[in-house]
Design a protein around this motif. Structure first.
Motif, PDB file in Angstrom:
ATOM      1  N   TYR A   1       0.847  -1.192   0.000  1.00  0.00           N
ATOM      2  CA  TYR A   1       0.000   0.000   0.000  1.00  0.00           C
ATOM      3  C   TYR A   1       0.885   1.246   0.000  1.00  0.00           C
ATOM      4  N   SER A   2       0.324   2.345  -0.434  1.00  0.00           N
ATOM      5  CA  SER A   2       1.111   3.574  -0.556  1.00  0.00           C
ATOM      6  C   SER A   2       1.450   4.190   0.791  1.00  0.00           C
ATOM      7  N   SER A   3       0.586   3.964   1.796  1.00  0.00           N
ATOM      8  CA  SER A   3       0.821   4.577   3.103  1.00  0.00           C
ATOM      9  C   SER A   3       0.034   3.836   4.171  1.00  0.00           C
ATOM     10  N   ARG A   4       0.301   4.193   5.422  1.00  0.00           N
ATOM     11  CA  ARG A   4      -0.459   3.609   6.533  1.00  0.00           C
ATOM     12  C   ARG A   4      -1.916   4.034   6.458  1.00  0.00           C
ATOM     13  N   GLN A   5      -2.162   5.275   6.033  1.00  0.00           N
ATOM     14  CA  GLN A   5      -3.539   5.749   5.930  1.00  0.00           C
ATOM     15  C   GLN A   5      -4.337   4.944   4.913  1.00  0.00           C
ATOM     16  N   ALA A   6      -3.666   4.482   3.850  1.00  0.00           N
ATOM     17  CA  ALA A   6      -4.356   3.676   2.845  1.00  0.00           C
ATOM     18  C   ALA A   6      -4.794   2.335   3.430  1.00  0.00           C
ATOM     19  N   VAL A   7      -3.973   1.759   4.311  1.00  0.00           N
ATOM     20  CA  VAL A   7      -4.348   0.512   4.977  1.00  0.00           C
ATOM     21  C   VAL A   7      -5.535   0.750   5.906  1.00  0.00           C
ATOM     22  N   THR A   8      -5.495   1.833   6.657  1.00  0.00           N
ATOM     23  CA  THR A   8      -6.599   2.164   7.559  1.00  0.00           C
ATOM     24  C   THR A   8      -7.910   2.319   6.786  1.00  0.00           C
ATOM     25  N   LEU A   9      -7.837   2.980   5.631  1.00  0.00           N
ATOM     26  CA  LEU A   9      -9.032   3.147   4.794  1.00  0.00           C
ATOM     27  C   LEU A   9      -9.523   1.805   4.275  1.00  0.00           C
ATOM     28  N   ALA A  10      -8.603   0.938   3.838  1.00  0.00           N
ATOM     29  CA  ALA A  10      -8.993  -0.372   3.294  1.00  0.00           C
ATOM     30  C   ALA A  10      -9.649  -1.232   4.366  1.00  0.00           C
ATOM     31  N   VAL A  11      -9.061  -1.276   5.552  1.00  0.00           N
ATOM     32  CA  VAL A  11      -9.616  -2.075   6.641  1.00  0.00           C
ATOM     33  C   VAL A  11     -10.981  -1.533   7.047  1.00  0.00           C
ATOM     34  N   GLY A  12     -11.114  -0.215   7.098  1.00  0.00           N
ATOM     35  CA  GLY A  12     -12.386   0.391   7.485  1.00  0.00           C
ATOM     36  C   GLY A  12     -13.499   0.111   6.504  1.00  0.00           C
ATOM     37  N   LYS A  13     -13.198   0.165   5.214  1.00  0.00           N
ATOM     38  CA  LYS A  13     -14.271  -0.064   4.233  1.00  0.00           C
ATOM     39  C   LYS A  13     -14.651  -1.542   4.163  1.00  0.00           C
ATOM     40  N   VAL A  14     -13.705  -2.449   4.404  1.00  0.00           N
ATOM     41  CA  VAL A  14     -14.050  -3.871   4.459  1.00  0.00           C
ATOM     42  C   VAL A  14     -14.950  -4.142   5.661  1.00  0.00           C
ATOM     43  N   ARG A  15     -14.613  -3.570   6.807  1.00  0.00           N
ATOM     44  CA  ARG A  15     -15.440  -3.756   8.003  1.00  0.00           C
ATOM     45  C   ARG A  15     -16.853  -3.218   7.773  1.00  0.00           C
ATOM     46  N   THR A  16     -16.945  -2.053   7.169  1.00  0.00           N
ATOM     47  CA  THR A  16     -18.260  -1.472   6.883  1.00  0.00           C
ATOM     48  C   THR A  16     -19.044  -2.335   5.908  1.00  0.00           C
ATOM     49  N   SER A  17     -18.373  -2.839   4.883  1.00  0.00           N
ATOM     50  CA  SER A  17     -19.049  -3.663   3.881  1.00  0.00           C
ATOM     51  C   SER A  17     -19.566  -4.963   4.480  1.00  0.00           C
ATOM     52  N   LEU A  18     -18.761  -5.630   5.297  1.00  0.00           N
ATOM     53  CA  LEU A  18     -19.206  -6.877   5.922  1.00  0.00           C
ATOM     54  C   LEU A  18     -20.353  -6.636   6.896  1.00  0.00           C
ATOM     55  N   ALA A  19     -20.346  -5.489   7.562  1.00  0.00           N
ATOM     56  CA  ALA A  19     -21.429  -5.176   8.498  1.00  0.00           C
ATOM     57  C   ALA A  19     -22.741  -4.892   7.789  1.00  0.00           C
ATOM     58  N   MET A  20     -22.681  -4.532   6.520  1.00  0.00           N
ATOM     59  CA  MET A  20     -23.893  -4.209   5.774  1.00  0.00           C
ATOM     60  C   MET A  20     -24.710  -5.455   5.440  1.00  0.00           C
ATOM     61  N   ARG A  21     -24.047  -6.549   5.061  1.00  0.00           N
ATOM     62  CA  ARG A  21     -24.789  -7.722   4.601  1.00  0.00           C
ATOM     63  C   ARG A  21     -24.337  -9.024   5.244  1.00  0.00           C
ATOM     64  N   PHE A  22     -23.037  -9.228   5.365  1.00  0.00           N
ATOM     65  CA  PHE A  22     -22.544 -10.506   5.876  1.00  0.00           C
ATOM     66  C   PHE A  22     -22.946 -10.735   7.328  1.00  0.00           C
ATOM     67  N   VAL A  23     -22.771  -9.728   8.169  1.00  0.00           N
ATOM     68  CA  VAL A  23     -23.086  -9.889   9.594  1.00  0.00           C
ATOM     69  C   VAL A  23     -24.577 -10.111   9.825  1.00  0.00           C
ATOM     70  N   PRO A  24     -25.481  -9.288   9.279  1.00  0.00           N
ATOM     71  CA  PRO A  24     -26.914  -9.537   9.518  1.00  0.00           C
ATOM     72  C   PRO A  24     -27.396 -10.885   8.985  1.00  0.00           C
ATOM     73  N   GLU A  25     -26.785 -11.383   7.892  1.00  0.00           N
ATOM     74  CA  GLU A  25     -27.248 -12.633   7.306  1.00  0.00           C
ATOM     75  C   GLU A  25     -26.662 -13.869   7.983  1.00  0.00           C
ATOM     76  N   ASN A  26     -25.666 -13.687   8.843  1.00  0.00           N
ATOM     77  CA  ASN A  26     -24.986 -14.842   9.426  1.00  0.00           C
ATOM     78  C   ASN A  26     -24.895 -14.823  10.945  1.00  0.00           C
ATOM     79  N   ILE A  27     -25.040 -13.670  11.582  1.00  0.00           N
ATOM     80  CA  ILE A  27     -24.921 -13.581  13.035  1.00  0.00           C
ATOM     81  C   ILE A  27     -26.122 -12.837  13.587  1.00  0.00           C
ATOM     82  N   GLY A  28     -26.673 -13.345  14.690  1.00  0.00           N
ATOM     83  CA  GLY A  28     -27.820 -12.704  15.321  1.00  0.00           C
ATOM     84  C   GLY A  28     -29.064 -13.569  15.226  1.00  0.00           C
ATOM     85  N   THR A  29     -30.014 -13.284  16.071  1.00  0.00           N
ATOM     86  CA  THR A  29     -31.234 -14.086  16.102  1.00  0.00           C
ATOM     87  C   THR A  29     -32.077 -13.918  14.850  1.00  0.00           C
TER      88      THR A  29
END
Length: 276
Positions: free
Chosen positions: A141-169
């Motif tokens: 990656y070009s910088s540490r900030q780019a890694v922070t952005l990548a990790v943040g957008k993956v977390r947000t994306s998984l929370a949108m669909r993967f988490v509700p469809e696989n975890i929780g009552t």
């Protein structure tokens, strides 16, 4: 076979394949390269061969681009199953399936797409606990900030669909949970009427160690006298076959947040747990 495919064989097993050689499409991956197990099984004859000038120039160009990319860590095709599991705790099939859940993340200027490299970086950080600065070096990656952005957008994306469809009552019905995740042994051991299967879950807290906070109140609330360290306590509802039904919290680790109080608070906050 493409020049990239022939160059990849040369890099992997030191076998040069002349131009014009053909290969069945079923032996090639999505990138047009021969599957690694098949490459390792190739045999050759050690004899002199004069490479035409144009072919040699093309081969050297491919080798140069490969050396500049140095992308082994974020190219799944160049990692063995053992290496992949060690880095990301997933095999390649599960990784490809998880990638299908990574929808683009809405942004004020459009959307941010999730690449396989971003997901690999996220999983490596979760598995290994490496710093963003080190991940920037490992995954180019070009910088540490780019890694922070990548990790943040993956977390947000998984929370949108993967988490509700696989975890929780809400991700599974009562009947599905009983049929799929209540084992016969648990049903016999914990159910007074084994002929009438019931929902059986194990509720327990685990520890997530954290650094000391500069906020004095949080500093006190996050200190565990039992462990002698600062930590938070996520509480998991787990089926007898290790399926995670829901994750509650995290809670502070002071004396006010013992397992009984955490469970009481969970029932008061989330009425769906009692209904399910």
């Amino acid at each position: 076979m493409s020049s990239e495919c022939r160059s990849n064989v040369f890099l992997e097993v030191d076998i040069y394949i002349p131009e014009g050689v053909r290969c069945c499409g079923q032996h090639l991956d999505r990138n047009g390269l021969i599957f690694r197990p098949l490459i390792l099984a190739l045999t050759s004859q050690n004899r002199p061969y004069v490479i035409p000038g144009a072919d040699l120039q093309q081969l050297l160009g491919n080798l140069r681009r490969e050396a500049q990319a140095n992308d082994k860590l974020f190219n799944p095709n160049k990692l063995s199953e053992e290496e992949f599991m060690c880095l990301f705790s997933l095999n390649k099939v599960d990784f490809a399936y998880l990638l299908t859940f990574c929808d683009p993340v809405p942004h004020e200027r459009g959307v941010r797409h999730i690449s396989s490299k971003d997901l690999m970086t996220f999983l490596c950080k979760m598995r290994q606990g490496l710093s963003d600065k080190l991940l920037a070096t490992l995954f180019n990656y070009s910088s540490r900030q780019a890694v922070t952005l990548a990790v943040g957008k993956v977390r947000t994306s998984l929370a949108m669909r993967f988490v509700p469809e696989n975890i929780g009552t809400a991700a599974i019905t009562r009947e599905q949970f009983i049929a799929r995740h209540v084992t016969p042994f648990a049903n016999e051991l914990y159910n007074n009427e084994p002929a009438v299967p019931k929902v059986i879950v194990v509720c327990d807290s685990t520890y997530a160690y954290i650094h000391k906070s500069s906020n004095f109140r949080i500093l006190r609330q996050s200190y565990s006298l039992h462990k002698g360290r600062h930590l938070l306590k996520p509480t998991l509802l787990v089926a007898p076959d290790r399926y995670i039904l829901a994750i509650l919290g995290p809670y502070f680790s002071d004396t006010w947040n013992n397992d009984a109080e955490i469970l009481r608070d969970a029932f008061e906050r989330d009425a769906e747990i009692l209904q399910e």
